[in-house]
Motif scaffolding. Sequence first.
Motif, PDB file in Angstrom:
ATOM      1  N   ILE A   1      48.549  70.596  54.063  1.00 59.25           N
ATOM      2  CA  ILE A   1      47.589  70.465  52.857  1.00 59.25           C
ATOM      3  C   ILE A   1      46.754  71.552  52.732  1.00 59.25           C
ATOM      4  N   ARG A   2      46.110  72.043  53.744  1.00 58.62           N
ATOM      5  CA  ARG A   2      45.344  72.994  53.757  1.00 58.62           C
ATOM      6  C   ARG A   2      45.961  74.206  53.031  1.00 58.62           C
ATOM      7  N   LEU A   3      47.099  74.323  53.235  1.00 58.22           N
ATOM      8  CA  LEU A   3      48.022  75.629  52.564  1.00 58.22           C
ATOM      9  C   LEU A   3      48.067  75.354  51.206  1.00 58.22           C
ATOM     10  N   GLY A   4      47.764  74.050  50.762  1.00 58.98           N
ATOM     11  CA  GLY A   4      48.144  73.823  49.225  1.00 58.98           C
ATOM     12  C   GLY A   4      49.394  73.094  49.013  1.00 58.98           C
ATOM     13  N   MET A   5      50.118  72.628  49.938  1.00 56.76           N
ATOM     14  CA  MET A   5      51.064  71.648  49.874  1.00 56.76           C
ATOM     15  C   MET A   5      50.805  70.048  49.784  1.00 56.76           C
ATOM     16  N   PHE A   6      51.586  69.239  49.387  1.00 56.42           N
ATOM     17  CA  PHE A   6      51.547  67.694  49.685  1.00 56.42           C
ATOM     18  C   PHE A   6      52.172  67.225  50.785  1.00 56.42           C
ATOM     19  N   ALA A   7      51.654  66.746  51.802  1.00 60.82           N
ATOM     20  CA  ALA A   7      52.637  66.208  52.872  1.00 60.82           C
ATOM     21  C   ALA A   7      52.135  64.825  53.500  1.00 60.82           C
ATOM     22  N   ARG A   8      52.912  64.211  53.902  1.00 62.40           N
ATOM     23  CA  ARG A   8      52.508  62.955  54.460  1.00 62.40           C
ATOM     24  C   ARG A   8      53.537  62.584  55.664  1.00 62.40           C
ATOM     25  N   ARG A   9      52.925  61.699  56.516  1.00 63.08           N
ATOM     26  CA  ARG A   9      54.126  61.065  57.252  1.00 63.08           C
ATOM     27  C   ARG A   9      55.015  60.252  56.598  1.00 63.08           C
ATOM     28  N   SER A  10      56.328  60.461  57.202  1.00 61.95           N
ATOM     29  CA  SER A  10      57.373  59.537  56.651  1.00 61.95           C
ATOM     30  C   SER A  10      57.167  58.173  57.123  1.00 61.95           C
ATOM     31  N   GLN A  11      57.839  57.100  56.500  1.00 62.25           N
ATOM     32  CA  GLN A  11      57.909  55.702  56.868  1.00 62.25           C
ATOM     33  C   GLN A  11      58.869  55.654  58.176  1.00 62.25           C
ATOM     34  N   GLN A  12      58.286  55.306  59.229  1.00 65.85           N
ATOM     35  CA  GLN A  12      59.133  55.138  60.677  1.00 65.85           C
ATOM     36  C   GLN A  12      58.828  53.823  61.157  1.00 65.85           C
ATOM     37  N   TYR A  13      58.850  52.729  60.274  1.00 64.95           N
ATOM     38  CA  TYR A  13      58.532  51.408  60.847  1.00 64.95           C
ATOM     39  C   TYR A  13      59.628  51.174  61.924  1.00 64.95           C
ATOM     40  N   SER A  14      60.753  51.396  61.673  1.00 65.10           N
ATOM     41  CA  SER A  14      62.150  51.066  62.793  1.00 65.10           C
ATOM     42  C   SER A  14      62.326  52.264  63.566  1.00 65.10           C
ATOM     43  N   GLY A  15      61.697  53.353  63.371  1.00 60.72           N
ATOM     44  CA  GLY A  15      62.039  54.448  64.131  1.00 60.72           C
ATOM     45  C   GLY A  15      63.812  54.886  63.837  1.00 60.72           C
ATOM     46  N   ALA A  16      64.038  54.625  62.694  1.00 62.54           N
ATOM     47  CA  ALA A  16      65.553  54.944  62.211  1.00 62.54           C
ATOM     48  C   ALA A  16      65.850  56.477  62.596  1.00 62.54           C
ATOM     49  N   ALA A  17      66.948  56.441  63.324  1.00 67.44           N
ATOM     50  CA  ALA A  17      67.378  58.180  63.280  1.00 67.44           C
ATOM     51  C   ALA A  17      67.609  58.827  62.207  1.00 67.44           C
ATOM     52  N   GLY A  18      67.155  60.079  61.992  1.00 64.28           N
ATOM     53  CA  GLY A  18      67.598  60.714  60.646  1.00 64.28           C
ATOM     54  C   GLY A  18      66.374  60.919  60.135  1.00 64.28           C
ATOM     55  N   ASP A  19      65.294  59.964  60.178  1.00 63.90           N
ATOM     56  CA  ASP A  19      64.213  60.012  59.451  1.00 63.90           C
ATOM     57  C   ASP A  19      63.341  61.329  59.713  1.00 63.90           C
ATOM     58  N   ALA A  20      62.906  62.187  58.731  1.00 62.47           N
ATOM     59  CA  ALA A  20      62.135  63.201  58.953  1.00 62.47           C
ATOM     60  C   ALA A  20      60.672  62.783  59.598  1.00 62.47           C
ATOM     61  N   ASP A  21      60.074  63.634  60.287  1.00 66.65           N
ATOM     62  CA  ASP A  21      58.558  63.187  60.523  1.00 66.65           C
ATOM     63  C   ASP A  21      57.787  63.165  59.422  1.00 66.65           C
ATOM     64  N   LEU A  22      57.848  64.190  58.630  1.00 65.70           N
ATOM     65  CA  LEU A  22      56.815  64.353  57.376  1.00 65.70           C
ATOM     66  C   LEU A  22      57.873  64.551  56.138  1.00 65.70           C
ATOM     67  N   ILE A  23      57.085  64.093  55.247  1.00 63.99           N
ATOM     68  CA  ILE A  23      57.773  64.273  53.706  1.00 63.99           C
ATOM     69  C   ILE A  23      56.768  65.448  53.354  1.00 63.99           C
ATOM     70  N   VAL A  24      57.225  66.640  52.736  1.00 62.64           N
ATOM     71  CA  VAL A  24      56.709  67.678  52.171  1.00 62.64           C
ATOM     72  C   VAL A  24      57.011  67.915  50.684  1.00 62.64           C
ATOM     73  N   ARG A  25      56.492  67.318  49.802  1.00 61.97           N
ATOM     74  CA  ARG A  25      56.816  67.383  48.181  1.00 61.97           C
ATOM     75  C   ARG A  25      57.320  68.873  47.976  1.00 61.97           C
ATOM     76  N   GLY A  26      58.627  68.982  47.253  1.00 60.12           N
ATOM     77  CA  GLY A  26      58.949  70.144  46.927  1.00 60.12           C
ATOM     78  C   GLY A  26      59.669  70.978  48.030  1.00 60.12           C
ATOM     79  N   LEU A  27      59.677  70.457  49.195  1.00 60.54           N
ATOM     80  CA  LEU A  27      60.384  71.250  50.330  1.00 60.54           C
ATOM     81  C   LEU A  27      61.477  70.407  50.681  1.00 60.54           C
ATOM     82  N   GLU A  28      62.695  71.081  50.326  1.00 60.21           N
ATOM     83  CA  GLU A  28      64.040  70.272  50.563  1.00 60.21           C
ATOM     84  C   GLU A  28      64.357  70.668  52.087  1.00 60.21           C
ATOM     85  N   LEU A  29      63.906  70.061  53.150  1.00 58.76           N
ATOM     86  CA  LEU A  29      64.188  70.525  54.347  1.00 58.76           C
ATOM     87  C   LEU A  29      63.616  69.105  55.316  1.00 58.76           C
ATOM     88  N   HIS A  30      64.328  68.831  56.388  1.00 55.10           N
ATOM     89  CA  HIS A  30      63.999  67.905  57.352  1.00 55.10           C
ATOM     90  C   HIS A  30      63.219  68.766  58.250  1.00 55.10           C
TER      91      HIS A  30
END
Length: 126
Positions: free
Chosen positions: A19-48
């Motif tokens: 966020i300090r670098l000018g991006m929008f980032a938030r923790r992903s929803q990891q309620y069940s700890g499902a495999a494959g969920d990225a730790d963070l969601i960064v808007r505009g970044l197509e990256l796990h």
Amino acid sequence: MNSRRKGQRGELELAQELIRLGMFARRSQQYSGAAGDADLIVRGLELHVECKRVARARVDAYTEQARTDAKGKPWAVFLRLDRSPEWLVIQPLRQWAGDSNIAHAAIEAQRSLTHGVPSETPTIPS
């Protein structure tokens, strides 16, 4: 501190840095700890995004987890060691070369030397 809370703290810390670098980032929803969920969601970044905040790095384990969880998509491991002030990014070299402005500038400089004419759009050789 348990590892789950430390992981959450690391994810929040990394999100704040992005966020300090000018991006929008938030923790992903990891309620069940499902495999494959990225730790963070960064808007505009197509990256796990795999986030690791650790005392000792186990790069092979982290990259294998990211590669598996990404299911063929681009991935990166964001890593900060406990005694280090900086976050590091680990990703495959070809991916970095395609993503990085620094790499694009280096490719452009080489093309200018090789061909004498700068190209409009740098590409990564196959």
